[in-house]
Every structure is written in C-alpha cells, then in structure tokens.
Design a protein around this motif. Structure first.
Motif, mmCIF file in Angstrom:
data_model
loop_
_atom_site.group_PDB
_atom_site.id
_atom_site.type_symbol
_atom_site.label_atom_id
_atom_site.label_comp_id
_atom_site.label_asym_id
_atom_site.label_seq_id
_atom_site.Cartn_x
_atom_site.Cartn_y
_atom_site.Cartn_z
ATOM 1 N N GLN A 52 0.785 -1.440 0.159
ATOM 2 C CA GLN A 52 -0.019 -0.043 -0.114
ATOM 3 C C GLN A 52 0.853 1.322 0.210
ATOM 4 O OE1 GLN A 52 -3.265 -0.021 -0.592
ATOM 5 N NE2 GLN A 52 -3.282 -2.608 -0.461
ATOM 6 N N PRO A 53 0.154 2.089 -0.734
ATOM 7 C CA PRO A 53 1.220 3.755 -0.940
ATOM 8 C C PRO A 53 1.439 3.318 0.113
ATOM 9 C CG PRO A 53 -0.783 3.586 -2.055
ATOM 10 C CD PRO A 53 -0.598 2.700 -2.002
ATOM 11 N N LEU A 79 11.464 4.858 -10.121
ATOM 12 C CA LEU A 79 12.395 3.853 -10.328
ATOM 13 C C LEU A 79 13.518 3.372 -11.126
ATOM 14 C CD1 LEU A 79 9.191 2.294 -7.856
ATOM 15 C CD2 LEU A 79 12.120 3.128 -6.911
ATOM 16 N N SER A 80 13.637 2.726 -11.160
ATOM 17 C CA SER A 80 14.495 1.430 -12.570
ATOM 18 C C SER A 80 14.576 0.325 -12.891
ATOM 19 C CB SER A 80 15.691 2.429 -13.246
ATOM 20 O OG SER A 80 15.745 2.035 -13.738
ATOM 21 N N PHE A 81 13.853 -0.399 -13.609
ATOM 22 C CA PHE A 81 13.382 -1.818 -13.031
ATOM 23 C C PHE A 81 14.596 -2.675 -14.459
ATOM 24 C CE2 PHE A 81 9.939 0.011 -11.788
ATOM 25 C CZ PHE A 81 9.625 -0.442 -11.182
ATOM 26 N N ASP A 82 15.656 -1.520 -15.132
ATOM 27 C CA ASP A 82 15.866 -2.256 -16.179
ATOM 28 C C ASP A 82 18.113 -1.653 -16.564
ATOM 29 O OD1 ASP A 82 16.102 0.272 -16.895
ATOM 30 O OD2 ASP A 82 15.473 -0.009 -19.234
ATOM 31 N N GLU A 83 17.929 -1.238 -14.359
ATOM 32 C CA GLU A 83 19.312 -1.098 -13.681
ATOM 33 C C GLU A 83 19.833 -0.048 -14.623
ATOM 34 O OE1 GLU A 83 21.827 -3.912 -12.169
ATOM 35 O OE2 GLU A 83 19.171 -3.350 -12.086
ATOM 36 N N GLY A 84 18.763 1.400 -14.495
ATOM 37 C CA GLY A 84 18.866 2.266 -14.778
ATOM 38 C C GLY A 84 19.745 3.773 -16.472
ATOM 39 N N PHE A 85 18.777 2.089 -17.170
ATOM 40 C CA PHE A 85 18.692 2.842 -18.546
ATOM 41 C C PHE A 85 17.500 3.965 -18.907
ATOM 42 C CE2 PHE A 85 20.873 -1.642 -19.106
ATOM 43 C CZ PHE A 85 21.984 -0.646 -19.739
ATOM 44 N N VAL A 142 11.279 1.539 3.627
ATOM 45 C CA VAL A 142 10.384 2.815 4.466
ATOM 46 C C VAL A 142 11.762 3.657 3.761
ATOM 47 C CG1 VAL A 142 10.242 4.871 5.187
ATOM 48 C CG2 VAL A 142 8.209 2.909 5.807
ATOM 49 N N ILE A 143 11.160 4.144 2.551
ATOM 50 C CA ILE A 143 12.726 5.334 1.712
ATOM 51 C C ILE A 143 12.492 5.897 3.373
ATOM 52 C CG2 ILE A 143 13.738 6.171 -0.544
ATOM 53 C CD1 ILE A 143 11.821 3.915 -1.594
ATOM 54 N N HIS A 144 13.738 7.016 3.418
ATOM 55 C CA HIS A 144 13.595 7.954 3.217
ATOM 56 C C HIS A 144 14.571 9.328 3.410
ATOM 57 C CE1 HIS A 144 11.582 6.584 7.748
ATOM 58 N NE2 HIS A 144 12.238 5.301 7.712
ATOM 59 N N LEU A 145 13.864 9.627 2.856
ATOM 60 C CA LEU A 145 14.966 10.523 2.233
ATOM 61 C C LEU A 145 14.985 12.465 3.383
ATOM 62 C CD1 LEU A 145 16.249 11.458 -0.697
ATOM 63 C CD2 LEU A 145 14.186 12.349 -1.242
ATOM 64 N N HIS A 204 12.518 16.254 6.123
ATOM 65 C CA HIS A 204 12.709 14.801 5.479
ATOM 66 C C HIS A 204 11.077 14.338 5.333
ATOM 67 C CE1 HIS A 204 12.318 11.340 8.636
ATOM 68 N NE2 HIS A 204 12.765 10.945 7.607
ATOM 69 N N TYR A 205 11.883 13.339 4.550
ATOM 70 C CA TYR A 205 10.431 12.672 3.881
ATOM 71 C C TYR A 205 10.534 11.478 4.185
ATOM 72 C CZ TYR A 205 10.424 17.368 1.450
ATOM 73 O OH TYR A 205 10.199 18.780 0.635
ATOM 74 N N ALA A 206 9.175 10.373 4.175
ATOM 75 C CA ALA A 206 9.144 9.433 4.323
ATOM 76 C C ALA A 206 8.001 8.384 3.318
ATOM 77 C CB ALA A 206 9.396 8.798 5.447
ATOM 78 N N PHE A 207 8.585 7.657 2.517
ATOM 79 C CA PHE A 207 7.471 7.327 1.076
ATOM 80 C C PHE A 207 8.038 5.396 1.192
ATOM 81 C CE2 PHE A 207 10.158 9.650 -0.683
ATOM 82 C CZ PHE A 207 11.007 8.959 -1.635
ATOM 83 N N ASN A 208 7.382 4.725 0.776
ATOM 84 C CA ASN A 208 7.663 3.332 0.125
ATOM 85 C C ASN A 208 7.583 3.093 -1.291
ATOM 86 O OD1 ASN A 208 5.586 3.144 -0.256
ATOM 87 N ND2 ASN A 208 4.497 1.724 0.966
ATOM 88 N N ALA A 209 8.312 2.261 -1.791
ATOM 89 C CA ALA A 209 7.891 1.510 -3.595
ATOM 90 C C ALA A 209 6.757 2.177 -3.835
ATOM 91 C CB ALA A 209 8.744 0.721 -3.141
ATOM 92 N N ALA A 210 5.768 1.500 -3.189
ATOM 93 C CA ALA A 210 4.200 1.217 -3.405
ATOM 94 C C ALA A 210 3.839 2.816 -3.828
ATOM 95 C CB ALA A 210 3.219 0.635 -2.435
#
Length: 829
Positions: free
Chosen positions: A296-297, A588-594, A642-645, A651-657
């Motif tokens: 869940q986001p 997000l990249s699913f192909d190694e940054g291409f 959780v991604i903390h940036l 400070h921002y916190a969120f997840n991949a969803a």
C-alpha cells in the motif's frame, strides 16, 4: 603558618632538597640559555593572566583567570628543520613540499603531534632534562607577555609579521625562517604567525572557574595548536585563538616549539555533558516489524530535521546548514548529520547531528557531532552495515575551504551514542576527499565511499574502496589524469560531482553526477573493473545545477531508486491526464538505470504553502505540482521498506508502492481518495538491456512503448529532420553526410533533455534501446541531437522514435555510421 614555620615543616618533610635543586637549576641556566642543538630557551616566572577572549570565537569563552604556578623555560623560536632533523634525518624529504620551508633555519612543518612529542622525548634523553610540549595555558601566557589585547603588539599586528595572511586553496610560497620577526616583551619570536604550534592538551571547552596550571581535556579527537600561521587570515593569529586537529595529522601549516619543565600533575578538565543525540540511546535492537504495508502507498512528511535556534553563532550556526547524511541505527532510530557554519569556506564549519528516536514524530534539536577547531570539516557520510556498526566518514581541512581535505573514519557499535576516535584513512590533504553521502557495500563486501574530485561544479567524482571493512582504503583513480567526459570516452574518474554510485546486478558500478553534462543530459558512468576505468554516456535524465545533489541506491525490493530534480516534468495522474510538475522527484528503474519509467513528484499533495528548504534552497512553495527546487539530498531505506529522504532541511518518508502510484487528480476532491492508477512496470519479456556503450542492443520494451505512444494525442504537421551524420573511425571524426528524415512532432515543450526509445530493425533483428536525445528550441524551430545508437557496422536502419514522457513521436530512417546525428527539424514542404 609563617615563613619560618613553613621552612621548618618542609625540612622535616624532606622537601627542601627538591626546592633547592630546582632553584639551583634555574640559577645555573639563568634567564636564558642555548641548549645542545642550538635552541635558545627563555625563562618564564610564575604568574597569572586572563585566558580567552570575549570578542573572539565561541570556544575562547568563558574568559577565566589562570595561574601559572611554577617557572619554566620555553624555546624563543619554533623548532627549525636543521634542529628537528638531528632527531629524524628522514624528514629532509619533506622540505620544500608546496615550495615551503626549504632552508635549515625555517620552521619545520609536516610534523604530527606524535612526532613532536617524540622529538621532546629524544631531546630529554639527550640532555637529561624534562623537555615537553607546552600546555595551551603556558603557550598563551608566554604569547601575551603581560598584554591583554588581541596581539602582544596591541589590537593590530604590524606588517612585519604578515606572511600571506589570507585564505587560498593553494598556499602562497612565503619564507618561514625562525626568529626574524620582532620578539614580544618576554623575548619570544613568531608567536603570531609563521606556523601553528602543537600544544600538549587535548582540545575541549573552557570552564568558568579559575584554574591553576590547567592541562586541558582528559581525552578527545583533537590536540590543540596555537598561534596561527602563514596563509591564514589575521584573526586566527590572535593570542586567544584556539585551533587543533588530529594528533596524527600533519601538513604545511603546523610546527612546534618546546618547553623545559616537569610534567604537571593537574587533573584534566571534566568531560562536558554528552550532546542530546547521545543521551538515553536505547541499546536494544529493533525488529523492524509492524511497519507500513509494502503493498500500500505510504508517505509521511515533510518534517524539519534541522533545528537550530535563531542567531546561533557557534558551535551551532543558524546562518547556513547544508550537505546532510543519514543512517538508520540498529535500534530503530534515524541519525542525521550535516555541516553548520557561517560560510561554506569558513574555518568555523563543523558537523552537527540530530536524532529521530523510534516512535517519535519530531526530530530533536541539533547538537555538535564532530568539529576540528578552526578546520573546515567539509563533507560527511553515515552508513549502517546492517548488523551492529555505524560508520562516519568526514573531510578534515588544513584550514578553510574544501580543497585541502584529508579523510577520516569513525565507528559506533552502540547505535551512535558513542564513537571511536577519528582515524585518518587518507592522510594527505588535497583534492578527491570531499565526502559525499552515499556509502554502500558491494556483494563482495567492499565498502565504496564517493568523494568529489574537484572543488567546482564540474570535474568529476572519485571513489575510495576498502576491501577489509574499513581498515585500509584505496583510490583507484588517484594518479590518473582528468578524463574527457564525452560520450563513449573512458577515464579513471566518474563524470560529474556529487555523484551517486551503486552496484549493478552484473557486478559493474554505475554513477550519475552533477555537471560534466553529455549532450545536455546528466552524465552516466559505468565501470566493469571495480572503479579503475569508467565509460561515459548520456543518461537521458535532466542535468543538475547549483544547490542540487542526487541520491542513487538499490532498494531491497530490487529496482534502482533515484531522487533528483527537474525544472519541468510531465506526469500522468490517476485520471490518465498529463500534468506538468517541477522540483524534487523520485524515480524507479527496473532495467539497471537505462530507463526510469516510474517517476513521482515528492510532495504530500497538500494545499500550496511556503516551506523553508534550508541550505541553498531557502523558501519554496510545496503543492501538488511543485516540490523543492533544489537541495542536497541524502537517503536510506530501512529494513521495513520505508525510503527516508532528507534534503537540506526537510525529511520525507515513503515506500516503493507510493512511488508507483499515480499522482491524485485533485487532492481536495473525492477523486483523490480513489485508488491511484499504477504505472506498468512489467519487465517479464524485456530482460535487462545493456548500455549503448557496450555496443549490444537490449531486448524489446514493447509493453512500455505501447504505454508511451498513448501519451502522444496531439500531433502537428509532418516535419523534416535535416541531419548530419559524422563517420567515426578509430576514434576520429571523419566524413560528414547530410540526410533528411521524416518526423512528426507533438506537444512543444521548453525542456532541453529527454530519453527516447528507438525501435531499430537490422537484419532479422528488431530491438528497442534507450537513446539520449537533446532538443532545444530556436523560436518555433526545434533543434534535435541524437547520439550514438551503439549499433554494429554500417547499413540502413529504420527506427520508430518515441521520446520518453513527452514531445516527439515519428519515424526516421537513414544510414548509421556509429557517430553523431545533429540537425534542425523543418516544416515539410
């Protein structure tokens, strides 16, 4: 007790022979004498003075009375090269480094505190007398010579003492001969300038009560140095000014002088109370369970993590706080550090910290973390190894600016409450040592530490690698020349400063950086040999500018995560509508940054309001379509996903969803409460393409191409691309050929950079690959540059061109010479 009774008690106690012996020695040596190495020493009698200054730096207060209880001798001059080399002949090899201190009678430099102390021990053994370094109080007592002004000469220092008294990245070559400046009232030369002088004490804060023969702090990271030096602004030459550095450190600004005196028996000053981030730190390990549902986001923030009272002027500074680093602690806390200063090049710059404790909503007020006195401690990084150990990396300057840094490392095994003493992991002061947050560990267990290679906005990034958990470090590109950061070129440095570096799934390293743009795009550097050589290409991402720093790391879920900035970005909301946004975004990249098909503005999607971004960002408007316009980013992902940036203040916190979810249609409407439309990330049939610099076309991205083509709804009339192909053979530009291609344009936009997909047919193969493109507008005329498709050999290729996210769709065809296509799009006739 009268004097007769006291004398009688001393006789009974057997103490009089010692007193007489000391007095006899003083009588024998007189008010001054010259010792066995030709060093003149001058007698100082007991006395009292006011130590410190109420008009100087914060660490010169409180001003307090100090009593020097016993007489002692101090060298009238600093130790010279010739005198020191009687103890250590090998030091002669250090003479003349940077053009400084070549002659026998110039002050010795490039001597550590430990080496100076060993010299004292050697001299004591040689002469049978108790030589040592002066205490900080003894040094200031001798320097003042009864004065109470900024200098022993008064409130100003005469020109005779000046030796390039300014701050430069490269020191001016000046003479450092000892004893050439006028002595003070007590006969001591060069107490203001020439070179700094090591003192006996560990550096620590003063206390307010009166002291007798103080010996400094009980322990610490830094040994005190006094007196200022050549190539140093005048305020740092004052009698009360305090400097210091690691006792292992040595460079061109520090020398020493000696005293002849017994060791003092005074107890050291009590250690100050621990800073707030080190108090009551939980010592149990957090299980990292019960976090947000990864399906869940999740988003939280922004929250301010830089909390410093207004008008702070040391050791915390409210004026400028910047360049953060962030790490999770094993106990579940977050620890953030950053530098605090008046100016970025200032010698007052130090590192401060704040803790967000597990379960708390607010970051705690900041407190000092690591601060070498009067040294610019530029650049810092934190890293948790996922087990018990936190690592702290930092730059250590000789004085001001960030162009003369050495590298230090500390560790903590109690969740950041206490830290080991700093250790020099690269002791030479110079370039390639400005630490950048983003330490990571490769699958082989190697630690990788990025550092800026230069001081400006272009010029590249270095990496330092440890293969033994931080015990030893190497810089693979240290001795290499600065590369040509051009598409397809190779070199030993990463293109761009402030680079984010990560490991690809095949073991190669990839970096993205600021500056050194390639075809108007952020440069990408890839290394297949552990960082010894890098291949450069355009990344298809917007370039970064002043006050901006990216984050690049691999998420525990597998994809690469990028946080960066864009002046203009087109996103699709939950209703399928294209929306123009600007500022800080996550991808997000699913192909190694291409490619970076998942992109989202990092905002809470709330009503428009003004926030403080700190650092170079200052005030900005946060809204659904506008995020921070700049900031120095640092980030981590905790084990709960959780991604903390953090930026320069928020400070921002969120997840991949949350990143994958499309932005809401209208945050204030009921529509926004509906489930967000997910962006397709299915790569099941695509495989993992390789960069074009590898000359191997990647697999098809048909699903993504279909999604992208749906975005181009508006079309304009057909246009003709008049392009020039330039043949490249054996690395040299050759014949140019002019071709015309048909291209259909859509949605004119003002941005310079995009990534395109080119579906290229050659032989039996039909592939899609990312191709960097640059589009600029000259009035109503778009100018396009397409670079190296990376296809083998010669031949005719037909391509379906889709520019990623916006702007162009169409077809073109023509011969590929493995070179550069540049042209102007004209209206079809």
């Amino acid at each position: 007790m009268n004097r007769h009774s006291r004398l009688l008690s001393l006789l009974c106690a057997g103490s009089l022979p010692v007193l007489l012996s000391t007095a006899q020695k003083a009588a024998e040596l007189g008010s001054s004498f010259t010792n066995s190495i030709g060093l003149k020493l001058v007698r100082l009698e007991p006395g009292e003075f006011k130590m410190g200054s109420a008009e100087g730096d914060f660490d010169e207060e409180p001003v307090h009375s100090v009593k020097i209880g016993s007489g002692f001798y101090m060298a009238a001059t600093e130790i010279s090269n010739a005198q020191y080399e009687q103890f250590d002949p090998s030091h002669r090899a250090a003479r003349g480094r940077l053009g400084l201190s070549k002659d026998d009678d110039e002050a010795v430099v490039f001597v550590s505190w430990h080496e100076a102390a060993r010299f004292c021990g050697w001299l004591a053994k040689k002469e049978g007398k108790p030589y040592r370094l002066p205490t900080e109080a003894e040094w200031e007592y001798a320097c003042r010579a009864g004065s109470s002004t900024a200098f022993h000469t008064g409130d100003k220092l005469p020109d005779a003492f000046h030796k390039s008294q300014r701050q430069d990245t490269t020191p001016a070559v000046v003479p450092l001969h000892i004893g050439r400046t006028p002595p003070n009232a007590w006969g001591f030369h060069d107490m203001h300038g020439n070179v700094e002088e090591w003192c006996l004490d560990w550096y620590g804060p003063y206390r307010a009560d009166d002291e007798i023969d103080p010996v400094g702090a009980a322990t610490g990271d830094f040994k005190v140095s006094r007196g200022g030096s050549h190539n140093t602004p005048l305020p740092f030459l004052r009698s009360a000014n305090r400097s210091g550095t690691l006792p292992e450190d040595k460079h061109w600004l520090i020398g020493f002088r000696v005293v002849l005196a017994e060791s003092l028996k005074t107890a050291p000053r009590a250690q100050p109370a621990p800073p707030r981030w080190a108090i009551r730190v939980r010592q149990d390990r957090h299980a990292w369970s019960g976090g947000p549902d990864p399906a869940q986001p999740y988003f939280k923030g922004p929250r301010e993590f830089v909390k410093i009272p207004p008008s702070s002027n040391g050791p915390l500074f409210s004026q400028h706080n910047h360049q953060p680093a962030l790490a999770a602690c094993p106990n579940g806390d977050l620890l953030a550090i950053w530098y605090s200063c008046r100016t970025e090049a200032g010698r007052e710059l130090g590192v401060v910290a704040s803790r967000l404790r597990l379960g708390q909503e607010e970051w705690e007020p900041a407190a000092p973390f690591w601060d070498a006195p009067d040294r610019n401690d530029h650049g810092n990084a934190l890293w948790w190894d996922g087990r018990e150990t936190l690592y702290h990396f930092n730059g250590l300057g000789t004085d001001g600016t960030w162009g003369k840094l050495a590298l230090i490392m500390r560790t903590s095994t109690d969740h950041g409450a206490t830290w080991s003493k700093a250790r020099l992991i690269h002791p030479e002061h110079g370039l390639r040592h400005q630490v950048i947050a983003g330490v990571f560990q490769t699958r082989e267990g190697h630690l990788v530490l990025p550092c800026d290679a230069v001081t400006g906005g272009n010029g590249g990034t270095a990496i330092h690698i440890s293969r033994d958990q931080g015990q030893t470090w190497t810089d693979p590109g240290e001795a290499a020349a600065k590369p040509d950061f051009a598409d397809g070129q190779r070199g030993a440095w990463i293109a761009g400063i402030h680079a984010g570096v990560t490991e690809l799934k095949d073991g190669r390293l990839m970096a993205l950086g600021r500056g050194d743009s390639i075809h108007g795009q952020m440069p990408r550097s890839v290394s297949a040999d552990g960082g010894r050589t890098w291949t450069y290409s355009a990344s298809g991402l917007p370039t970064l500018g002043g006050g901006q720093r990216l984050v690049l790391r691999r998420l525990k879920e597998g994809p690469l995560f990028l946080a960066s900035f864009a002046k203009q970005l087109t996103l699709t909301n939950a209703a399928g509508e294209e929306v123009q946004v600007s500022g800080l975004f996550g991808a997000l990249s699913f192909d190694e940054g291409f490619t970076w098909p998942v992109r989202r503005l990092i905002t809470d999607d709330g009503p428009a309001r003004e926030l403080d971004g700190g650092g170079n960002t200052r005030k900005f408007t946060l809204s659904t379509t506008n995020a921070e316009p700049r900031g120095y980013l640092a980030g981590t992902q905790t084990p709960d996903g959780v991604i903390h940036l953090i930026s320069s203040k928020q400070h921002y916190a969120f997840n991949a969803a949350w990143l994958k979810a499309a932005m809401p249609v209208n945050p204030a409407s009921e529509t926004a409460k509906q489930p967000a439309k997910k962006i397709s990330t299915d790569r099941s049939s695509a495989g993992q393409p390789k960069p074009s610099s590898d000359k191997t076309p990647p697999a098809s991205e048909a699903a993504d191409r279909a999604d992208l083509e749906q975005k181009f709804k508006e079309t304009l009339s057909n246009s003709v691309l008049v392009g020039r192909w330039c043949l490249v053979k054996d690395g040299k530009l050759g014949e140019e050929r002019e071709e015309k291609y048909t291209i259909r344009t859509v949605n004119k936009a003002g941005e310079d950079l995009w990534l395109i997909f080119a579906r290229v047919q050659y032989g039996e193969k039909d592939v899609t690959l990312p191709v960097p493109v640059q589009v600029k507008w000259a009035g109503d005329t778009p100018v396009i540059s397409i670079t190296n498709l990376g296809l083998p050999g010669l031949g005719t290729y037909t391509a379906r061109v889709v520019i990623y996210d916006r702007t162009y769709a169409g077809t073109w065809s023509g011969p590929n010479y493995g070179g550069l296509l540049h042209g102007i799009i004209e209206k079809a006739k």
